[in-house]
Design a protein around this motif. Structure first.
Motif, PDB file in Angstrom:
ATOM      1  N   SER A  29       0.829  -1.198   0.000  1.00  0.00           N
ATOM      2  CA  SER A  29       0.000   0.000   0.000  1.00  0.00           C
ATOM      3  C   SER A  29       0.868   1.255   0.000  1.00  0.00           C
ATOM      4  CB  SER A  29      -0.933  -0.006   1.206  1.00  0.00           C
ATOM      5  OG  SER A  29      -1.704   1.176   1.222  1.00  0.00           O
ATOM      6  N   ARG A  35      -5.651   0.064  -1.426  1.00  0.00           N
ATOM      7  CA  ARG A  35      -6.544  -0.138  -0.288  1.00  0.00           C
ATOM      8  C   ARG A  35      -6.886  -1.629  -0.262  1.00  0.00           C
ATOM      9  NH1 ARG A  35      -7.578   3.747  -3.376  1.00  0.00           N
ATOM     10  NH2 ARG A  35      -9.217   2.725  -4.527  1.00  0.00           N
ATOM     11  N   SER A  36      -7.132  -2.153   0.952  1.00  0.00           N
ATOM     12  CA  SER A  36      -7.431  -3.587   1.034  1.00  0.00           C
ATOM     13  C   SER A  36      -8.499  -3.857   2.074  1.00  0.00           C
ATOM     14  CB  SER A  36      -6.157  -4.372   1.371  1.00  0.00           C
ATOM     15  OG  SER A  36      -5.622  -3.954   2.599  1.00  0.00           O
ATOM     16  N   GLN A  37      -9.143  -5.023   1.911  1.00  0.00           N
ATOM     17  CA  GLN A  37     -10.216  -5.439   2.818  1.00  0.00           C
ATOM     18  C   GLN A  37     -10.342  -6.957   2.773  1.00  0.00           C
ATOM     19  OE1 GLN A  37     -13.969  -3.301   2.432  1.00  0.00           O
ATOM     20  NE2 GLN A  37     -15.037  -5.257   2.448  1.00  0.00           N
ATOM     21  N   PHE A  45      -7.739  -6.225  -2.822  1.00  0.00           N
ATOM     22  CA  PHE A  45      -7.062  -4.936  -2.845  1.00  0.00           C
ATOM     23  C   PHE A  45      -7.286  -4.242  -4.177  1.00  0.00           C
ATOM     24  CE2 PHE A  45      -3.853  -8.039  -4.184  1.00  0.00           C
ATOM     25  CZ  PHE A  45      -3.369  -7.484  -5.355  1.00  0.00           C
ATOM     26  N   GLY A  47      -6.256  -0.202  -6.193  1.00  0.00           N
ATOM     27  CA  GLY A  47      -5.580   1.079  -6.145  1.00  0.00           C
ATOM     28  C   GLY A  47      -5.518   1.652  -7.538  1.00  0.00           C
TER      29      GLY A  47
END
Length: 91
Positions: A29, A35-37, A45, A47
């Motif tokens: 990142s 961004r990740s979840q 992720f 971006g």
């Protein structure tokens, strides 16, 4: 668009692997602005110019990603950085 598909084997427990992947995602990142979840055992992720996932499987992780136009030109560098971070965090 370019595709990345990496399988990295490790000897960590699932919990240790999850922590290592979170650390790797934080590092990537910083480098690529992603961004990740978590969704179950998969860290999604995205971006600027990249969308993908890091999936925890028994004894390994699998990283898949689709690179946009600009990052496609740097696919080798992006893939090398992912491999370096995985090796650093997972051994």
């Amino acid at each position: 668009m370019s595709q990345i598909d990496i399988r990295h084997e490790h000897g960590k427990t699932p919990e240790q692997a999850r922590v290592a992947i979170e650390e790797a995602a934080a590092k990537l990142s910083e480098r690529f602005g992603m961004r990740s979840q978590w969704q179950g055992d998969t860290l999604q992720f995205n971006g600027s110019g990249v969308d993908g996932a890091i999936q925890l499987v028994p004894g390994a992780v699998r990283v898949t990603a689709t690179l946009g136009f600009l990052l496609s030109a740097m696919k080798g560098m992006v893939e090398a950085e992912i491999r370096r971070v995985l090796a650093d965090k997972l051994g």
